[in-house]
Scaffold this motif. Structure first.
Motif, PDB file in Angstrom:
ATOM      1  N   LEU A 137     -73.682  63.965  23.078  1.00 32.48           N
ATOM      2  CA  LEU A 137     -75.108  63.775  22.490  1.00 32.48           C
ATOM      3  C   LEU A 137     -75.061  62.449  22.198  1.00 32.48           C
ATOM      4  N   LEU A 138     -76.237  61.646  22.482  1.00 31.85           N
ATOM      5  CA  LEU A 138     -76.693  60.454  22.018  1.00 31.85           C
ATOM      6  C   LEU A 138     -78.023  60.427  21.137  1.00 31.85           C
ATOM      7  N   VAL A 139     -77.974  60.002  20.055  1.00 29.01           N
ATOM      8  CA  VAL A 139     -79.330  60.087  19.385  1.00 29.01           C
ATOM      9  C   VAL A 139     -79.737  58.498  18.759  1.00 29.01           C
ATOM     10  N   HIS A 140     -80.927  58.244  19.355  1.00 23.68           N
ATOM     11  CA  HIS A 140     -81.644  57.057  18.916  1.00 23.68           C
ATOM     12  C   HIS A 140     -81.550  57.026  17.375  1.00 23.68           C
ATOM     13  N   ALA A 141     -81.180  55.731  16.837  1.00 18.27           N
ATOM     14  CA  ALA A 141     -81.146  55.539  15.277  1.00 18.27           C
ATOM     15  C   ALA A 141     -82.184  55.911  14.618  1.00 18.27           C
ATOM     16  N   ASP A 142     -83.523  55.839  15.259  1.00 17.14           N
ATOM     17  CA  ASP A 142     -84.754  56.159  14.447  1.00 17.14           C
ATOM     18  C   ASP A 142     -84.921  57.623  14.386  1.00 17.14           C
ATOM     19  N   ALA A 143     -84.243  58.514  15.255  1.00 14.33           N
ATOM     20  CA  ALA A 143     -84.511  59.648  15.287  1.00 14.33           C
ATOM     21  C   ALA A 143     -83.244  60.541  14.504  1.00 14.33           C
ATOM     22  N   ALA A 144     -82.087  59.746  14.115  1.00 20.28           N
ATOM     23  CA  ALA A 144     -81.270  60.521  13.797  1.00 20.28           C
ATOM     24  C   ALA A 144     -81.280  61.332  12.471  1.00 20.28           C
ATOM     25  N   ALA A 145     -82.015  60.590  11.581  1.00 20.45           N
ATOM     26  CA  ALA A 145     -81.868  61.237  10.294  1.00 20.45           C
ATOM     27  C   ALA A 145     -82.839  62.578  10.240  1.00 20.45           C
ATOM     28  N   GLY A 146     -84.021  62.526  11.122  1.00 17.03           N
ATOM     29  CA  GLY A 146     -84.760  63.625  11.253  1.00 17.03           C
ATOM     30  C   GLY A 146     -84.228  64.798  12.274  1.00 17.03           C
ATOM     31  N   PHE A 147     -83.251  64.237  13.036  1.00 17.41           N
ATOM     32  CA  PHE A 147     -82.537  65.448  13.992  1.00 17.41           C
ATOM     33  C   PHE A 147     -81.209  65.954  13.839  1.00 17.41           C
ATOM     34  N   LEU A 148     -80.448  64.908  13.656  1.00 16.82           N
ATOM     35  CA  LEU A 148     -78.977  65.441  13.510  1.00 16.82           C
ATOM     36  C   LEU A 148     -78.495  66.298  12.322  1.00 16.82           C
ATOM     37  N   PRO A 149     -79.103  66.252  11.091  1.00 14.90           N
ATOM     38  CA  PRO A 149     -78.612  67.263  10.117  1.00 14.90           C
ATOM     39  C   PRO A 149     -78.812  68.780  10.821  1.00 14.90           C
ATOM     40  N   ALA A 150     -80.060  69.008  10.960  1.00 11.93           N
ATOM     41  CA  ALA A 150     -80.520  70.311  11.727  1.00 11.93           C
ATOM     42  C   ALA A 150     -79.525  70.696  12.789  1.00 11.93           C
ATOM     43  N   ALA A 151     -79.635  69.478  13.975  1.00 13.27           N
ATOM     44  CA  ALA A 151     -78.762  69.983  15.089  1.00 13.27           C
ATOM     45  C   ALA A 151     -77.278  70.022  14.598  1.00 13.27           C
ATOM     46  N   LEU A 152     -76.607  69.175  13.630  1.00  8.42           N
ATOM     47  CA  LEU A 152     -75.306  69.706  13.389  1.00  8.42           C
ATOM     48  C   LEU A 152     -75.001  71.113  12.917  1.00  8.42           C
ATOM     49  N   VAL A 153     -76.059  71.377  12.042  1.00  3.37           N
ATOM     50  CA  VAL A 153     -75.912  72.911  11.395  1.00  3.37           C
ATOM     51  C   VAL A 153     -75.925  73.822  12.637  1.00  3.37           C
ATOM     52  N   ALA A 154     -76.787  73.441  13.653  1.00  2.68           N
ATOM     53  CA  ALA A 154     -76.950  74.570  14.660  1.00  2.68           C
ATOM     54  C   ALA A 154     -75.828  74.653  15.606  1.00  2.68           C
ATOM     55  N   LEU A 155     -75.233  73.349  15.801  1.00  2.00           N
ATOM     56  CA  LEU A 155     -74.030  73.427  16.401  1.00  2.00           C
ATOM     57  C   LEU A 155     -72.894  74.149  16.012  1.00  2.00           C
ATOM     58  N   ALA A 156     -72.710  73.936  14.674  1.00  2.00           N
ATOM     59  CA  ALA A 156     -71.671  74.731  14.006  1.00  2.00           C
ATOM     60  C   ALA A 156     -71.874  76.271  13.944  1.00  2.00           C
ATOM     61  N   GLY A 157     -73.104  76.336  13.787  1.00  2.00           N
ATOM     62  CA  GLY A 157     -73.359  77.808  13.909  1.00  2.00           C
ATOM     63  C   GLY A 157     -73.021  78.522  15.467  1.00  2.00           C
ATOM     64  N   GLU A 158     -73.014  77.815  16.430  1.00  2.00           N
ATOM     65  CA  GLU A 158     -72.638  78.293  17.588  1.00  2.00           C
ATOM     66  C   GLU A 158     -70.986  78.090  17.893  1.00  2.00           C
ATOM     67  N   GLY A 159     -70.291  77.461  16.787  1.00  2.00           N
ATOM     68  CA  GLY A 159     -69.026  77.208  16.974  1.00  2.00           C
ATOM     69  C   GLY A 159     -68.461  76.085  17.595  1.00  2.00           C
ATOM     70  N   VAL A 160     -69.521  74.939  17.648  1.00  2.00           N
ATOM     71  CA  VAL A 160     -69.299  73.826  18.444  1.00  2.00           C
ATOM     72  C   VAL A 160     -68.497  72.908  17.290  1.00  2.00           C
ATOM     73  N   VAL A 161     -67.332  72.166  17.815  1.00  2.00           N
ATOM     74  CA  VAL A 161     -66.545  71.146  17.071  1.00  2.00           C
ATOM     75  C   VAL A 161     -67.113  69.734  17.389  1.00  2.00           C
ATOM     76  N   VAL A 162     -67.621  69.187  16.450  1.00  2.00           N
ATOM     77  CA  VAL A 162     -68.430  67.997  16.755  1.00  2.00           C
ATOM     78  C   VAL A 162     -67.625  66.839  16.403  1.00  2.00           C
ATOM     79  N   HIS A 163     -67.221  65.830  17.587  1.00  2.00           N
ATOM     80  CA  HIS A 163     -66.656  64.570  17.487  1.00  2.00           C
ATOM     81  C   HIS A 163     -67.423  63.753  17.460  1.00  2.00           C
ATOM     82  N   GLY A 164     -67.675  62.935  16.171  1.00  2.00           N
ATOM     83  CA  GLY A 164     -68.814  62.086  16.167  1.00  2.00           C
ATOM     84  C   GLY A 164     -68.345  60.730  15.345  1.00  2.00           C
TER      85      GLY A 164
END
Length: 441
Positions: free
Chosen positions: A284-311
Motif C-alpha cells: 500500500l502506498l499513500v500520498h503524504a497529503d492523504a496519510a493522516a486522514g486515511f492511514l489511522p483508520a486503515a491500519l485499525v481495519a487491517l489489524a482487525g482482519e489480522g494483517v501484519v503491517v510492515h511500514g
C-alpha cells in the motif's frame, strides 16, 4: 519459495538435473499421445467441444465427495509439512469451490470458439485470396503447484481452444490432481473424445517436469504458474517455448484526492479477500497529503482482519495506540507475501508512487484510488504492468472476472500474450492462401 515448490523443478544449482531415460521416455510418450489426441480435437465442432465441457462440469460435481476426500489427504500432508496458510488456501477445495470450478467450464462452453476466427483477410491485386485464421497451439504443457483448480481450468481452456494438455501439478496437490484428471479423462472418453487430451505426469516427479521442459517438438508451449523460482527455472531451462507468468507483487496507491470511503474497501478487498493468490495486494502506498486522514483508520481495519503491517517510519508514526507496525525493509517492498502481511509506505507525491512501483513491481497489477482524472491518466500511462486499475480492487485481474471464462495464467511478458490468458491466447494463427493456378514471377 516453499519446499514443495522446490520439489517441483527447482534446485539450488544453476541447472536442473537431466531426467533418467525411463522417466524421459514415459513423459515423451505422454506428449506423443497428447499430440495424436490434439489432431483428433482439431476437427471437432464447437458443439462437440461445448457438449464435452458440460459433461466435464457434470462429472466434477457428481464426484465431489471423491475429489474432496483426495484433497483432504493433500491438505493434511501440507499441514504436516509446514505449508504456509496462503498455499494451503490455494490448495483447498470445498463444495462451493468445486461448484464454481464446474460453473467456469459451463461459462467456457458459452463463449465463442476462437478456432477458425478470421483475424484478417484480403484479396491481392493478382487475385490471391488471403486469410489469417486462429488455430490451436496443439499441445500445451503446464507446470504449477498447489492449485487443483488450475487442473480443471487448464483442461477446459485447452479443450475449448482445440488443444491437448499435459499437466505437472506438483506433489502438494498430487492426490487431488490424480482424482480430478481421472474424472476428466473418463468424461472425455464418454463423449467420444480421446482421454489423452488431459494427462498428468505428476507420477514422474521433478524428473518428469524437466522432461516436459525438454519435449520440444512434441509440446508446443509451456506455461509455468507458481513462485518466482519455479517460473525462472522453467524459463531458464526449457527448450519448449515458454509463456512467462509472473508473481504478483501488486500495489494499491491511495492518491491525495482519494475518497477514504472508497479507498478503504478497495484496500481490504485487494489484501484480504483471498491472500494466497497472485492478484492480492502486497504493498500500500499513500500520498503524504492523504496519510493522516486515511492511514489511522486503515491500519485499525487491517489489524482487525489480522494483517501484519510492515511500514515505513511515517506509517508507524500514524499508527493508533495498540496497532503494531513492523519496520519495513527493501525486502518487504520486493516480497509477494501470499499471506496476511502488507508493506505500507507514505510517499511524497504521485511521482514517488510511480517510481516506487517501477522499482519493486513484478509487472502484474497496480491500482490507484483517486478523484483526479489527470492523476489516473498519468498512473495508467506511466506504469507498464499487465493490468492497471483505477478505483477498483486488484482482485479483478482474473480471467473469469474479465469475462474470459477462466485463465491458464496471467502473463507478465509482452510477446504473444499479456495479462489473463483466455481462449484466444491459447491459439496461434496460420495463413490460408487460395489461388487459381497462380505462380510467382
Amino acid at each position: 519459495m516453499t519446499a514443495s515448490l522446490e520439489n517441483t523443478v527447482a534446485t539450488t544449482s544453476s541447472h536442473v538435473s537431466a531426467p533418467g531415460s525411463d522417466v524421459a521416455e514415459r513423459v515423451l510418450d505422454a506428449a506423443r499421445r497428447a499430440k495424436a489426441a490434439a489432431r483428433v480435437l482439431a476437427t471437432a465442432t464447437r458443439a462437440t467441444k461445448d457438449s464435452a465441457l458440460e459433461a466435464l462440469a457434470d462429472a466434477l460435481v457428481a464426484r465431489t465427495d471423491e475429489i474432496l476426500d483426495a484433497n483432504a489427504e493433500d491438505l493434511e500432508r501440507g499441514r504436516a509439512n509446514g505449508t504456509s496458510p496462503g498455499l494451503l488456501d490455494r490448495l483447498a477445495l470445498t463444495d462451493a469451490r468445486i461448484v464454481a470450478i464446474a460453473e467456469a467450464l459451463r461459462e467456457l462452453a458459452a463463449l465463442p470458439d476462437p478456432v477458425g476466427e478470421v483475424v484478417r483477410g484480403s484479396t491481392l491485386p493478382n487475385g490471391l485470396r488471403l486469410r489469417q485464421v486462429r488455430v490451436p497451439m496443439g499441445v500445451v504443457g503446464m507446470i504449477y503447484e498447489a492449485r487443483p483448480n488450475v487442473t480443471v481450468d487448464a483442461a477446459g481452456l485447452a479443450l475449448k481452444s482445440g488443444n491437448a494438455v499435459v499437466l505437472r501439478g506438483g506433489s502438494a496437490a498430487a492426490r487431488s490432481n490424480e482424482v480430478i484428471v481421472g474424472v476428466l479423462a473418463e468424461a472425455l472418453a464418454a463423449q467420444g473424445l480421446p482421454a489423452d487430451l488431459v494427462q498428468s505426469i505428476d507420477a514422474y516427479g521433478r524428473e518428469g517436469a524437466v522432461a516436459l521442459m525438454h519435449a520440444r517438438g512434441l509440446v508446443d508451449v509451456l506455461v509455468p504458474r507458481g513462485g518466482a523460482d519455479l517460473i525462472q527455472t522453467v524459463v531458464r531451462e526449457s527448450t519448449v517455448p515458454v509463456v512467462e507468468t509472473g508473481v504478483g507483487n501488486c500495489h494499491v496507491y491511495v492518491d491525495a484526492t482519494a475518497d477514504p470511503a472508497m479507498a478503504l474497501p478497495i484496500l481490504l478487498n485487494s489484501k484480504t479477500q483471498r491472500v494466497g493468490v497472485c492478484n492480492a495486494a502486497e504493498t500500500l502506498l499513500v500520498h503524504a497529503d492523504a496519510a493522516a486522514g486515511f492511514l489511522p483508520a486503515a491500519l485499525v481495519a487491517l489489524a482487525g482482519e489480522g494483517v501484519v503491517v510492515h511500514g515505513d517510519e511515517a506509517t508507524a508514526a500514524l499508527a493508533p495506540e495498540g496497532v503494531d507496525v513492523v519496520p519495513a525493509t527493501d525486502e518487504d517492498w520486493a516480497t509477494e507475501y501470499l499471506s496476511l502481511d502488507l508493506a505500507v509506505r507514505v510517499v511524497d507525491d504521485l511521482d514517488a508512487a510511480i517510481e516506487h512501483i517501477r522499482t519493486w513491481s513484478s509487472g502484474h497489477t497496480e491500482a490507484i484510488v483517486t478523484r483526479d482524472l489527470a492523476a489516473s491518466e498519468r498512473f495508467v500511462a506511466e506504469l507498464d504492468s499487465a493490468a492497471v486499475i483505477v478505483n477498483a480492487s486488484t482482485r479483478f485481474t482474473d480471467g473469469g472476472q474479465f469475462g474470459l471464462g477462466a485463465e491458464i495464467g496471467i502473463s507478465t511478458q509482452k510477446l504473444h500474450a499479456r495479462g489473463p490468458m483466455g481462449l484466444p491466447e491459447l491459439t496461434t494463427t496460420k495463413w490460408v492462401v487460395h489461388g487459381d493456378g497462380h505462380v510467382r514471377a
